[in-house]
Design a protein around this motif. Sequence first.
Motif, mmCIF file in Angstrom:
data_model
loop_
_atom_site.group_PDB
_atom_site.id
_atom_site.type_symbol
_atom_site.label_atom_id
_atom_site.label_comp_id
_atom_site.label_asym_id
_atom_site.label_seq_id
_atom_site.Cartn_x
_atom_site.Cartn_y
_atom_site.Cartn_z
ATOM 1 N N HIS A 106 0.842 -1.201 0.000
ATOM 2 C CA HIS A 106 0.000 0.000 0.000
ATOM 3 C C HIS A 106 0.879 1.255 0.000
ATOM 4 O O HIS A 106 1.801 1.377 0.785
ATOM 5 N N GLY A 107 0.601 2.164 -0.901
ATOM 6 C CA GLY A 107 1.380 3.397 -1.016
ATOM 7 C C GLY A 107 2.511 3.302 -2.029
ATOM 8 O O GLY A 107 3.087 4.316 -2.406
ATOM 9 N N GLY A 114 -1.450 -8.351 -6.823
ATOM 10 C CA GLY A 114 -2.500 -7.680 -6.057
ATOM 11 C C GLY A 114 -2.709 -6.222 -6.402
ATOM 12 O O GLY A 114 -3.642 -5.595 -5.911
ATOM 13 N N ALA A 115 -1.872 -5.677 -7.257
ATOM 14 C CA ALA A 115 -1.996 -4.260 -7.627
ATOM 15 C C ALA A 115 -3.194 -4.038 -8.548
ATOM 16 O O ALA A 115 -3.532 -4.886 -9.367
ATOM 17 N N THR A 116 -3.823 -2.879 -8.394
ATOM 18 C CA THR A 116 -4.834 -2.432 -9.339
ATOM 19 C C THR A 116 -4.151 -1.366 -10.184
ATOM 20 O O THR A 116 -3.652 -0.373 -9.657
ATOM 21 N N HIS A 127 -7.520 1.171 -19.578
ATOM 22 C CA HIS A 127 -7.971 -0.083 -18.963
ATOM 23 C C HIS A 127 -7.531 -0.094 -17.510
ATOM 24 O O HIS A 127 -6.438 0.368 -17.178
ATOM 25 N N THR A 128 -8.371 -0.659 -16.652
ATOM 26 C CA THR A 128 -8.018 -0.856 -15.253
ATOM 27 C C THR A 128 -8.111 -2.344 -14.957
ATOM 28 O O THR A 128 -9.137 -2.980 -15.215
ATOM 29 N N VAL A 129 -7.033 -2.912 -14.435
ATOM 30 C CA VAL A 129 -6.979 -4.339 -14.115
ATOM 31 C C VAL A 129 -6.415 -4.525 -12.713
ATOM 32 O O VAL A 129 -5.646 -3.694 -12.222
ATOM 33 N N THR A 130 -6.811 -5.622 -12.092
ATOM 34 C CA THR A 130 -6.236 -6.025 -10.812
ATOM 35 C C THR A 130 -5.554 -7.358 -11.038
ATOM 36 O O THR A 130 -6.154 -8.279 -11.611
ATOM 37 N N ILE A 131 -4.305 -7.471 -10.610
ATOM 38 C CA ILE A 131 -3.525 -8.690 -10.813
ATOM 39 C C ILE A 131 -3.803 -9.633 -9.648
ATOM 40 O O ILE A 131 -3.497 -9.317 -8.492
ATOM 41 N N SER A 178 -1.755 4.750 -13.216
ATOM 42 C CA SER A 178 -1.830 4.708 -11.748
ATOM 43 C C SER A 178 -1.694 3.289 -11.235
ATOM 44 O O SER A 178 -2.022 2.327 -11.924
ATOM 45 N N VAL A 179 -1.196 3.188 -10.003
ATOM 46 C CA VAL A 179 -1.020 1.898 -9.324
ATOM 47 C C VAL A 179 -1.561 2.066 -7.910
ATOM 48 O O VAL A 179 -1.152 2.988 -7.198
ATOM 49 N N THR A 180 -2.474 1.190 -7.510
ATOM 50 C CA THR A 180 -3.010 1.238 -6.145
ATOM 51 C C THR A 180 -3.048 -0.163 -5.551
ATOM 52 O O THR A 180 -3.113 -1.156 -6.274
ATOM 53 N N TYR A 181 -2.993 -0.195 -4.235
ATOM 54 C CA TYR A 181 -3.107 -1.435 -3.469
ATOM 55 C C TYR A 181 -4.169 -1.222 -2.400
ATOM 56 O O TYR A 181 -4.368 -0.102 -1.950
ATOM 57 N N PRO A 182 -4.829 -2.293 -1.983
ATOM 58 C CA PRO A 182 -5.818 -2.141 -0.908
ATOM 59 C C PRO A 182 -5.129 -1.770 0.396
ATOM 60 O O PRO A 182 -3.981 -2.175 0.634
ATOM 61 N N ALA A 183 -5.814 -1.017 1.236
ATOM 62 C CA ALA A 183 -5.282 -0.694 2.564
ATOM 63 C C ALA A 183 -5.461 -1.910 3.463
ATOM 64 O O ALA A 183 -6.312 -2.764 3.213
ATOM 65 N N SER A 184 -4.694 -1.983 4.513
ATOM 66 C CA SER A 184 -4.773 -3.118 5.449
ATOM 67 C C SER A 184 -6.134 -3.270 6.044
ATOM 68 O O SER A 184 -6.822 -2.443 6.413
#
Length: 184
Positions: A106-107, A114-116, A127-131, A178-184
């Motif tokens: 995250h951050g 797990g990245a979006t 396109h937006t994908v989540t791995i 952009s690259v995002t990860y879920p918060a804990s």
Amino acid sequence: MNKAFVKESDGDEDDLDASVPAIPAGTKNYMTPDGHRRMKEELLRLIDVDRPEVVRIVSWAASNGDRSENGDYIYGKRRLREIDRRIRFLTKRLDLAEVVDPSVHHGSNQIFFGATVTYENQAGDEHTVTIVGIDELDPLNGRISWISPVARALTKAREGDSVTLMTPAGVDELTILSVTYPAS
């Protein structure tokens, strides 16, 4: 030939669900915590709810006498084989699972499991994908497997980078927006 002498397959040679790709040799079955939870819930529902209900129906149908023309019995047995096959599949996949929590990144602006990721191709399409793991993929909803060509091209790149993707139509340049990860 009389149906009584035809052996139906018990499904042992077909334990793996054909709709899910096989795990490549020498790799691990990476899975997000959410995907692992969903598979475990499905397994427990099959064991605790679905299978006992079908067994009850098959037992009732068997007590009615002639099984050769008893639809409840015949279809119940078929459903029982399907449930048992799915239970074996889920058990094997969960035993091989390596749960990876993407929130540890995250951050971060670098792409890992797990990245979006939002990217743009050469044609300007966004396109937006989540791995995600092999067992979690849902391409129509933007969830792609970590072994897919797009995910492999994106992995380890950073926000703002351009990566090359080899497609059947030729080479495509993807620009990571952009690259995002879920918060804990």
